[in-house]
Scaffold this motif. Structure first.
Motif, PDB file in Angstrom:
ATOM      1  N   UNK A  30      34.129  16.480   1.163  1.00 18.21           N
ATOM      2  CA  UNK A  30      33.346  15.838   0.115  1.00 18.21           C
ATOM      3  C   UNK A  30      31.989  15.364   0.622  1.00 18.21           C
ATOM      4  N   UNK A  31      31.919  15.025   1.889  1.00 19.91           N
ATOM      5  CA  UNK A  31      30.660  14.504   2.413  1.00 19.91           C
ATOM      6  C   UNK A  31      29.529  15.534   2.343  1.00 19.91           C
ATOM      7  N   UNK A  32      29.706  16.766   2.846  1.00 19.09           N
ATOM      8  CA  UNK A  32      28.606  17.735   2.690  1.00 19.09           C
ATOM      9  C   UNK A  32      28.335  18.095   1.236  1.00 19.09           C
ATOM     10  N   UNK A  33      29.372  18.065   0.387  1.00 18.69           N
ATOM     11  CA  UNK A  33      29.141  18.363  -1.020  1.00 18.69           C
ATOM     12  C   UNK A  33      28.294  17.286  -1.671  1.00 18.69           C
ATOM     13  N   UNK A  34      28.580  16.002  -1.318  1.00 16.00           N
ATOM     14  CA  UNK A  34      27.761  14.919  -1.863  1.00 16.00           C
ATOM     15  C   UNK A  34      26.339  14.994  -1.325  1.00 16.00           C
ATOM     16  N   UNK A  36      24.748  17.738  -0.458  1.00 13.58           N
ATOM     17  CA  UNK A  36      24.101  18.856  -1.138  1.00 13.58           C
ATOM     18  C   UNK A  36      23.679  18.460  -2.563  1.00 13.58           C
ATOM     19  N   UNK A  37      24.595  17.787  -3.282  1.00 14.82           N
ATOM     20  CA  UNK A  37      24.274  17.366  -4.646  1.00 14.82           C
ATOM     21  C   UNK A  37      23.155  16.328  -4.652  1.00 14.82           C
ATOM     22  N   UNK A  38      23.169  15.417  -3.674  1.00 14.41           N
ATOM     23  CA  UNK A  38      22.109  14.423  -3.604  1.00 14.41           C
ATOM     24  C   UNK A  38      20.762  15.043  -3.302  1.00 14.41           C
ATOM     25  N   UNK A  39      20.748  16.077  -2.445  1.00 18.03           N
ATOM     26  CA  UNK A  39      19.493  16.746  -2.127  1.00 18.03           C
ATOM     27  C   UNK A  39      18.922  17.434  -3.357  1.00 18.03           C
ATOM     28  N   UNK A  40      19.774  18.088  -4.123  1.00 22.98           N
ATOM     29  CA  UNK A  40      19.298  18.741  -5.343  1.00 22.98           C
ATOM     30  C   UNK A  40      18.840  17.709  -6.377  1.00 22.98           C
ATOM     31  N   UNK A  41      19.538  16.600  -6.449  1.00 28.76           N
ATOM     32  CA  UNK A  41      19.141  15.554  -7.395  1.00 28.76           C
ATOM     33  C   UNK A  41      17.765  14.999  -7.031  1.00 28.76           C
ATOM     34  N   UNK A  42      17.548  14.761  -5.740  1.00 32.45           N
ATOM     35  CA  UNK A  42      16.241  14.260  -5.309  1.00 32.45           C
ATOM     36  C   UNK A  42      15.138  15.286  -5.570  1.00 32.45           C
ATOM     37  N   UNK A  43      15.449  16.573  -5.370  1.00 30.01           N
ATOM     38  CA  UNK A  43      14.446  17.617  -5.620  1.00 30.01           C
ATOM     39  C   UNK A  43      14.083  17.673  -7.098  1.00 30.01           C
ATOM     40  N   UNK A  44      15.087  17.545  -7.968  1.00 24.09           N
ATOM     41  CA  UNK A  44      14.811  17.549  -9.406  1.00 24.09           C
ATOM     42  C   UNK A  44      13.965  16.339  -9.796  1.00 24.09           C
ATOM     43  N   UNK A  45      14.236  15.206  -9.181  1.00 24.34           N
ATOM     44  CA  UNK A  45      13.433  14.019  -9.480  1.00 24.34           C
ATOM     45  C   UNK A  45      11.982  14.201  -9.022  1.00 24.34           C
ATOM     46  N   UNK A  46      11.795  14.814  -7.861  1.00 28.91           N
ATOM     47  CA  UNK A  46      10.432  15.066  -7.395  1.00 28.91           C
ATOM     48  C   UNK A  46       9.679  15.993  -8.363  1.00 28.91           C
ATOM     49  N   UNK A  47      10.393  17.009  -8.882  1.00 28.49           N
ATOM     50  CA  UNK A  47       9.750  17.917  -9.841  1.00 28.49           C
ATOM     51  C   UNK A  47       9.380  17.177 -11.121  1.00 28.49           C
ATOM     52  N   UNK A  48      10.278  16.315 -11.613  1.00 25.66           N
ATOM     53  CA  UNK A  48       9.972  15.534 -12.815  1.00 25.66           C
ATOM     54  C   UNK A  48       8.800  14.583 -12.580  1.00 25.66           C
ATOM     55  N   UNK A  49       8.757  14.002 -11.394  1.00 23.88           N
ATOM     56  CA  UNK A  49       7.656  13.090 -11.093  1.00 23.88           C
ATOM     57  C   UNK A  49       6.329  13.834 -11.059  1.00 23.88           C
ATOM     58  N   UNK A  50       6.315  15.045 -10.532  1.00 24.72           N
ATOM     59  CA  UNK A  50       5.066  15.806 -10.511  1.00 24.72           C
ATOM     60  C   UNK A  50       4.623  16.143 -11.936  1.00 24.72           C
ATOM     61  N   UNK A  51       5.555  16.459 -12.809  1.00 24.45           N
ATOM     62  CA  UNK A  51       5.199  16.755 -14.197  1.00 24.45           C
ATOM     63  C   UNK A  51       4.593  15.529 -14.863  1.00 24.45           C
ATOM     64  N   UNK A  52       5.171  14.355 -14.588  1.00 21.08           N
ATOM     65  CA  UNK A  52       4.623  13.126 -15.182  1.00 21.08           C
ATOM     66  C   UNK A  52       3.261  12.786 -14.598  1.00 21.08           C
ATOM     67  N   UNK A  53       3.058  13.069 -13.315  1.00 20.70           N
ATOM     68  CA  UNK A  53       1.794  12.716 -12.672  1.00 20.70           C
ATOM     69  C   UNK A  53       0.665  13.680 -13.025  1.00 20.70           C
ATOM     70  N   UNK A  54       0.996  14.873 -13.465  1.00 17.08           N
ATOM     71  CA  UNK A  54      -0.036  15.865 -13.800  1.00 17.08           C
ATOM     72  C   UNK A  54       0.204  16.399 -15.213  1.00 17.08           C
TER      73      UNK A  54
END
Length: 336
Positions: A30-34, A36-54
Motif C-alpha cells: 500500500x505504501x508505494x501505491x499511496x 504513486x497516487x499522491x504524486x499524480x494528485x500533486x501533478x494534477x494540482x500543479x496543472x490546475x494551478x497553472x491554468x488559474x495563474x494563466x
C-alpha cells in the motif's frame, strides 16, 4: 535443596499475533501505491494551478482546440443524420408506372390488378388522371391556364411498392423491366435514383470531412506541443532544481501531461456545448426546408454517444500533444 526458579523469572516468549505478517505485507504494497497516487494528485494540482495563474493563455488554447474539434465533428454529425434520412426515404422507395395516354379506365384497372398480383409487389395504387389534374391545378397555381387545355396531358399512374428494396435501384431494375413489358404501360420510373445520387454526394462530403479532420488534428497537435513547450520553458529553472535533487524525467513530465489533458477536457466540453447549440439553432431552418418537400425531418441534436467520443478524443489529443512536446524538451534540460 536447590532453589527452583519461579516461572515468573522465565523469559516470556509470547507468540506473534495472528495475522501480523499479513498486515505488514498489506502495508508494504500500500505504501508505494499511496506514493504513486499522491504524486499524480500533486501533478494534477500543479496543472490546475497553472491554468488559474494563466487564464488568458488558457482561454486562447482552449478556444483554438474547440474550433478544431467542433468543425469536423459537426460535419460528421450532419452527414450521419442526413444519411439516416436517405435510408428512410430509400425504404419508402417506389416505382411509378405511367400508362399510355389513350388507355381506357377499365384497362388501367386491369393493369393495376396484374401488377398487384406479382410476387415482387407489396402494393399497387392507381392514380386517376382526372384526380391528378385536379390536384395539380390546386397546388401548382396554374389552374386558369390548365383549364384552357383541350385535353388532360397527365397520364394514369400506378404507384408500385416493392416487397424487397435491399440493394437500391439496381435491385429494382429487373422489376422495372418486367413492368415496362406489360400491355398499356408507357414508361416505368424508379423514384429512388435521386436518393442514390444524394448518397453519392454525401460519401464525397464524408471523405472530404475525413481529410479535413486529419489536417485539423495535426494542427491541434502542433498547437498543443508549442503551448506545452512554452510552459516548460517558463519553468526551466524549477525543472533544473528538481533534477539536481534527484527528480526523474517521469516526475517532471507528469504535471505537463495533466495540463494537456485538462486543456483537452475543457475544449471537449466547450465543443460539445457549441455543437448542441449550433444544431438547435440550425434545426429551425432544416424544418422549414423539409416542410417544402412534405417531410417532417429535423435534426436530433448532438447525440450523447458522439459527445462522449468527442470528449474522449479531445482528452487523448491533449495528452498526445503534451507527450510530443514534453518527451523532447525535458531531456534537453539537464543540470550542468
Amino acid at each position: 535443596m536447590a532453589h527452583q526458579p519461579r516461572s515468573a523469572d522465565k523469559t516470556d516468549k509470547r507468540p506473534p499475533k495472528s495475522g501480523s505478517g499479513a498486515a505488514r505485507s498489506r502495508r508494504d504494497w500500500r505504501h508505494p501505491l499511496r506514493s504513486w497516487a499522491g504524486s499524480h494528485r500533486d501533478s494534477a494540482r500543479l496543472a490546475l494551478r497553472r491554468i488559474r495563474e494563466h487564464p488568458v493563455s488558457t482561454v486562447m488554447i482552449v478556444l483554438v482546440m474547440t474550433i478544431v474539434l467542433a468543425l469536423p465533428m459537426g460535419l460528421a454529425v450532419l452527414i450521419d443524420q442526413v444519411e439516416r434520412l436517405g435510408v428512410d426515404w430509400q425504404r419508402a422507395a417506389q416505382l411509378s408506372v405511367y400508362l399510355q395516354q389513350d388507355i381506357q379506365p377499365d384497362a388501367a384497372q386491369g393493369v393495376q390488378q396484374d401488377i398487384a398480383a406479382l410476387d415482387e409487389v407489396a402494393e399497387a395504387q392507381l392514380l386517376d388522371r382526372e384526380l391528378a389534374l385536379a390536384e395539380f391545378q390546386q397546388h401548382s397555381g396554374l389552374g386558369d391556364a390548365l383549364q384552357q387545355l383541350a385535353y388532360n396531358p397527365l397520364p394514369d399512374v400506378i404507384l408500385v411498392m416493392p416487397r424487397d428494396i435491399d440493394g437500391g435501384a439496381a435491385a429494382l431494375e429487373p422489376l422495372r423491366e418486367r413492368l415496362a413489358q406489360l400491355p398499356g404501360v408507357d414508361q416505368v420510373q424508379i423514384d429512388m435514383l435521386w436518393v442514390e445520387r444524394l448518397t453519392a454526394i454525401l460519401s464525397m462530403v464524408e471523405r472530404f470531412t475525413g481529410g479535413l479532420a486529419l489536417l485539423l488534428v495535426l494542427t491541434l497537435l502542433l498547437v498543443m506541443a508549442n503551448t506545452i513547450r512554452l510552459a516548460i520553458e517558463s519553468r526551466r529553472d524549477e525543472i533544473l532544481v528538481i533534477k539536481l535533487v534527484g527528480g526523474t524525467d517521469a516526475f517532471v513530465r507528469r504535471p505537463f501531461l495533466y495540463l494537456g489533458m485538462l486543456y483537452g477536457l475543457l475544449a471537449g466540453v466547450l465543443a460539445w456545448l457549441l455543437l448542441g447549440a449550433g444544431l438547435a439553432w440550425l434545426n429551425g431552418t432544416v424544418r422549414e426546408l423539409a416542410a417544402l418537400y412534405q417531410s417532417d425531418f429535423e435534426l436530433t441534436g448532438m447525440p450523447v454517444q458522439d459527445g462522449l467520443v468527442l470528449l474522449g478524443g479531445a482528452v487523448l489529443l491533449g495528452l498526445a500533444g503534451a507527450w510530443l512536446a514534453v518527451g523532447r524538451h525535458i531531456r534537453e534540460i539537464e543540470p550542468q
